[in-house]
Design a protein around this motif. Structure first.
Motif, mmCIF file in Angstrom:
data_model
loop_
_atom_site.group_PDB
_atom_site.id
_atom_site.type_symbol
_atom_site.label_atom_id
_atom_site.label_comp_id
_atom_site.label_asym_id
_atom_site.label_seq_id
_atom_site.Cartn_x
_atom_site.Cartn_y
_atom_site.Cartn_z
ATOM 1 N N UNK A 186 14.572 17.569 3.606
ATOM 2 C CA UNK A 186 14.424 17.020 5.179
ATOM 3 C C UNK A 186 13.540 15.730 4.753
ATOM 4 N N UNK A 187 14.077 14.781 5.626
ATOM 5 C CA UNK A 187 13.225 13.532 5.579
ATOM 6 C C UNK A 187 12.273 13.421 6.832
ATOM 7 N N UNK A 188 11.166 13.064 6.555
ATOM 8 C CA UNK A 188 10.053 12.911 7.657
ATOM 9 C C UNK A 188 9.101 11.738 7.517
ATOM 10 N N UNK A 189 8.333 11.647 8.594
ATOM 11 C CA UNK A 189 7.180 10.568 8.558
ATOM 12 C C UNK A 189 6.320 10.892 9.784
ATOM 13 N N UNK A 190 5.308 9.878 9.850
ATOM 14 C CA UNK A 190 4.160 10.072 10.873
ATOM 15 C C UNK A 190 4.122 8.856 11.607
ATOM 16 N N UNK A 191 4.025 9.039 12.975
ATOM 17 C CA UNK A 191 3.683 7.783 13.777
ATOM 18 C C UNK A 191 2.048 8.057 14.279
ATOM 19 N N UNK A 192 1.464 6.900 14.064
ATOM 20 C CA UNK A 192 0.029 7.033 14.446
ATOM 21 C C UNK A 192 -0.329 6.170 15.850
ATOM 22 N N UNK A 193 -0.906 7.078 16.920
ATOM 23 C CA UNK A 193 -1.094 6.321 18.072
ATOM 24 C C UNK A 193 0.120 5.315 18.665
ATOM 25 N N UNK A 194 1.365 6.142 18.668
ATOM 26 C CA UNK A 194 2.438 5.361 19.028
ATOM 27 C C UNK A 194 3.056 4.425 18.345
ATOM 28 N N UNK A 195 2.617 4.202 17.077
ATOM 29 C CA UNK A 195 3.126 3.016 16.410
ATOM 30 C C UNK A 195 4.198 3.528 15.690
ATOM 31 N N UNK A 196 4.591 2.681 14.710
ATOM 32 C CA UNK A 196 6.064 2.716 13.720
ATOM 33 C C UNK A 196 5.881 3.986 12.833
ATOM 34 N N UNK A 197 6.824 4.471 12.671
ATOM 35 C CA UNK A 197 6.787 5.675 11.624
ATOM 36 C C UNK A 197 6.620 5.399 10.074
ATOM 37 N N UNK A 198 5.656 6.021 9.662
ATOM 38 C CA UNK A 198 5.044 5.750 8.381
ATOM 39 C C UNK A 198 5.438 6.915 7.441
ATOM 40 N N UNK A 199 5.646 6.481 6.182
ATOM 41 C CA UNK A 199 5.826 7.802 5.406
ATOM 42 C C UNK A 199 4.497 8.586 5.034
ATOM 43 N N UNK A 200 4.585 9.629 4.507
ATOM 44 C CA UNK A 200 3.518 10.602 4.016
ATOM 45 C C UNK A 200 2.764 9.801 3.128
ATOM 46 N N UNK A 201 1.237 9.648 3.370
ATOM 47 C CA UNK A 201 0.072 9.169 2.355
ATOM 48 C C UNK A 201 0.205 10.078 0.874
ATOM 49 N N UNK A 202 0.701 11.328 1.351
ATOM 50 C CA UNK A 202 0.618 12.514 0.129
ATOM 51 C C UNK A 202 1.842 12.703 -0.276
ATOM 52 N N UNK A 203 3.049 11.665 -0.017
ATOM 53 C CA UNK A 203 4.440 12.129 -0.272
ATOM 54 C C UNK A 203 4.613 12.689 -1.676
ATOM 55 N N UNK A 204 5.508 13.653 -1.718
ATOM 56 C CA UNK A 204 5.892 13.845 -3.172
ATOM 57 C C UNK A 204 7.292 13.364 -3.440
ATOM 58 N N UNK A 205 7.960 12.810 -2.537
ATOM 59 C CA UNK A 205 9.266 11.970 -2.956
ATOM 60 C C UNK A 205 9.607 11.082 -1.921
ATOM 61 N N UNK A 206 9.933 9.883 -2.394
ATOM 62 C CA UNK A 206 10.361 8.821 -1.548
ATOM 63 C C UNK A 206 11.828 8.322 -2.047
ATOM 64 N N UNK A 207 12.978 8.959 -1.416
ATOM 65 C CA UNK A 207 14.098 8.682 -1.978
ATOM 66 C C UNK A 207 14.637 7.417 -1.651
ATOM 67 N N UNK A 208 14.327 6.826 -0.520
ATOM 68 C CA UNK A 208 14.546 5.514 -0.311
ATOM 69 C C UNK A 208 13.609 4.259 -0.328
ATOM 70 N N UNK A 209 12.727 4.760 -1.392
ATOM 71 C CA UNK A 209 11.518 3.815 -1.879
ATOM 72 C C UNK A 209 10.585 3.665 -0.953
ATOM 73 N N UNK A 210 9.362 2.948 -1.066
ATOM 74 C CA UNK A 210 8.249 2.837 -0.353
ATOM 75 C C UNK A 210 8.220 2.496 1.257
ATOM 76 N N UNK A 211 9.265 1.858 1.651
ATOM 77 C CA UNK A 211 9.559 1.790 3.086
ATOM 78 C C UNK A 211 10.419 2.674 3.724
ATOM 79 N N UNK A 212 10.802 3.701 3.035
ATOM 80 C CA UNK A 212 11.724 4.724 3.657
ATOM 81 C C UNK A 212 10.764 5.926 3.996
ATOM 82 N N UNK A 213 11.517 6.962 4.590
ATOM 83 C CA UNK A 213 10.709 8.284 5.002
ATOM 84 C C UNK A 213 10.540 9.216 3.734
ATOM 85 N N UNK A 214 9.433 9.967 3.759
ATOM 86 C CA UNK A 214 9.266 10.780 2.831
ATOM 87 C C UNK A 214 10.168 12.050 2.931
#
Length: 204
Positions: A44-72
């Motif tokens: 499952x791909x996932x991310x976090x939105x902080x205070x209504x901002x853009x979706x960001x990958x997990x700072x503790x991500x174990x996998x970034x299939x689409x690279x640093x700009x993609x979802x975790x």
């Protein structure tokens, strides 16, 4: 069902974006936020939105299939079937290390590509390989010293599954594995740590 946690102190709201769903997270003590998605599972791909901002990958991500700009990506490390139960490690006092860059060591430029050359390294008298940084960095090829997802093995090399397979095969061949890691700075592309909190401070 999968539970998610992220450290984002001082924020007003943190949302979990998982599998297309937006789930408000609950604030815990110490700046931690927690949320769960009943439909989430490995892959499952996932991310976090902080205070209504853009979706960001997990700072503790174990996998970034689409690279640093993609979802975790959700990873279940227990799904890997290790075969190195008899591996007892090596004494660090006398080691012949072979430092290698995964992206250039073989024609494939992957963890699997390294595996194909393990017999040659053993024949050379090598005791352990030292991998130059493999944490996720921007692009498919680079030195690796500008990583931003410290716990996610680079997707172009084979991701977490590829690294586990390499370690397993090394141990089967009697080779240890040493990681060259960079924790005192992060690269400029895909570095969203500041959006979450003071991950880098003057104290450290």
């Amino acid at each position: 069902m999968h539970s998610f946690r992220v450290w984002a102190p001082g924020k007003q709201r943190v949302d979990l974006l998982s599998g297309g769903s937006r789930i408000p997270m609950t604030e815990l003590e110490g700046g931690w936020w927690e949320g769960a998605d009943a439909a989430a599972s490995p892959g499952t791909r996932y991310g976090f939105a902080i205070d209504g901002g853009e979706t960001r990958p997990d700072p503790r991500s174990a996998s970034q299939p689409a690279g640093v700009l993609g979802l975790s990506e959700v990873v279940d490390h227990d799904l890997h079937s290790w075969t190195d139960a008899r591996w007892s490690g090596l004494s660090p006092s006398r080691l012949v290390l072979y430092e290698l860059h995964v992206g250039t060591f073989s024609a494939e430029g992957t963890f699997d590509g390294v595996i194909d050359h393990l017999p040659h390294l053993v024949a050379l008298g090598v005791d352990a390989i030292e991998l130059m940084p493999v944490a996720e960095f921007s692009g498919d090829r680079g030195w690796g010293y500008d990583g931003v997802d410290f716990f996610a093995p680079h997707h172009a090399y084979g991701g977490p599954a590829g690294l586990k397979k390499l370690v397993d095969k090394c141990h089967a061949a009697g080779l240890g594995v040493v990681l060259d890691v960079v924790y005192n700075h992060a690269g400029p592309v895909g570095n969203y740590l500041g959006d979450f909190g003071p991950y880098f401070t003057d104290r450290h």
